[in-house]
Design a protein around this motif. Structure first.
Motif, PDB file in Angstrom:
ATOM      1  N   GLU A  28      50.158 -42.023 -32.043  1.00  0.00           N
ATOM      2  CA  GLU A  28      50.561 -41.066 -33.067  1.00  0.00           C
ATOM      3  C   GLU A  28      49.475 -39.990 -33.185  1.00  0.00           C
ATOM      4  O   GLU A  28      48.294 -40.263 -32.968  1.00  0.00           O
ATOM      5  N   CYS A  70      54.751 -38.771 -31.941  1.00  0.00           N
ATOM      6  CA  CYS A  70      54.636 -40.132 -31.422  1.00  0.00           C
ATOM      7  C   CYS A  70      55.055 -40.119 -29.960  1.00  0.00           C
ATOM      8  O   CYS A  70      56.150 -39.663 -29.625  1.00  0.00           O
ATOM      9  N   ARG A 116      53.622 -51.818 -46.209  1.00  0.00           N
ATOM     10  CA  ARG A 116      54.152 -50.830 -45.275  1.00  0.00           C
ATOM     11  C   ARG A 116      55.625 -50.592 -45.603  1.00  0.00           C
ATOM     12  O   ARG A 116      56.377 -51.540 -45.835  1.00  0.00           O
ATOM     13  N   TYR A 128      52.834 -44.735 -39.228  1.00  0.00           N
ATOM     14  CA  TYR A 128      52.927 -45.494 -37.991  1.00  0.00           C
ATOM     15  C   TYR A 128      54.242 -45.218 -37.289  1.00  0.00           C
ATOM     16  O   TYR A 128      55.297 -45.150 -37.916  1.00  0.00           O
ATOM     17  N   ASN A 138      56.977 -46.709 -34.593  1.00  0.00           N
ATOM     18  CA  ASN A 138      57.461 -48.035 -34.199  1.00  0.00           C
ATOM     19  C   ASN A 138      58.644 -47.891 -33.246  1.00  0.00           C
ATOM     20  O   ASN A 138      59.792 -47.951 -33.647  1.00  0.00           O
ATOM     21  N   TRP A 195      53.945 -50.888 -31.769  1.00  0.00           N
ATOM     22  CA  TRP A 195      53.328 -50.165 -32.888  1.00  0.00           C
ATOM     23  C   TRP A 195      52.138 -49.367 -32.377  1.00  0.00           C
ATOM     24  O   TRP A 195      51.414 -49.808 -31.480  1.00  0.00           O
ATOM     25  N   GLN A 219      48.527 -47.112 -33.628  1.00  0.00           N
ATOM     26  CA  GLN A 219      47.397 -47.344 -34.536  1.00  0.00           C
ATOM     27  C   GLN A 219      47.547 -46.576 -35.838  1.00  0.00           C
ATOM     28  O   GLN A 219      46.829 -46.848 -36.795  1.00  0.00           O
ATOM     29  N   GLY A 220      48.453 -45.625 -35.859  1.00  0.00           N
ATOM     30  CA  GLY A 220      48.678 -44.867 -37.073  1.00  0.00           C
ATOM     31  C   GLY A 220      47.892 -43.563 -37.107  1.00  0.00           C
ATOM     32  O   GLY A 220      46.889 -43.408 -36.412  1.00  0.00           O
TER      33      GLY A 220
END
Length: 113
Positions: free
Chosen positions: A6, A22, A45, A96, A98, A103, A105-106
């Motif tokens: 991301e 992303c 989350r 994040y 998905n 996933w 790391q944000g």
């Protein structure tokens, strides 16, 4: 090996905009559903938005995101975007990506009031 990345987070003033990106290696977004989630400090989350595979091409948003956030995809770049407008302090969180079961790391989004 699947890697999800991301980017695009940052510090913005209330009312401002950001576009998150992303992308991934080892996954082809055109064939899968991609979701965005966020997690604010001290909170669980929560789901933000989803864009399904290019055949069904269904899009949906959490209530707080409707009218302010837009999810989109660029299959040529294997990238999904989350465009966010009219940001509020309550949108401060780590966002994040998905895709399928993977996933990233944000990316941190901070909105100053």
């Amino acid at each position: 090996q699947v890697q999800v990345m991301e980017s695009g987070g940052g510090l913005v003033q209330s009312g401002g905009s950001l576009r998150l990106s992303c992308t991934a290696t080892g996954l082809t977004f055109v064939n899968i559903n991609v979701r965005w989630y966020r997690q604010a400090p001290g909170k669980s989350r929560e789901w933000v938005a989803v864009i399904t595979d290019s055949v069904s091409n269904f899009i949906d948003y959490a209530d707080f995101a409707k009218g302010r956030f837009t999810i989109s995809r660029d299959d040529a770049k294997n990238t999904v975007y989350l465009e966010m407008h009219n940001l509020e302090a309550e949108d401060t969180a780590v966002y994040y990506c998905n895709p399928a079961l993977a996933w990233g790391q944000g990316t941190q989004v901070t909105v100053s009031s």
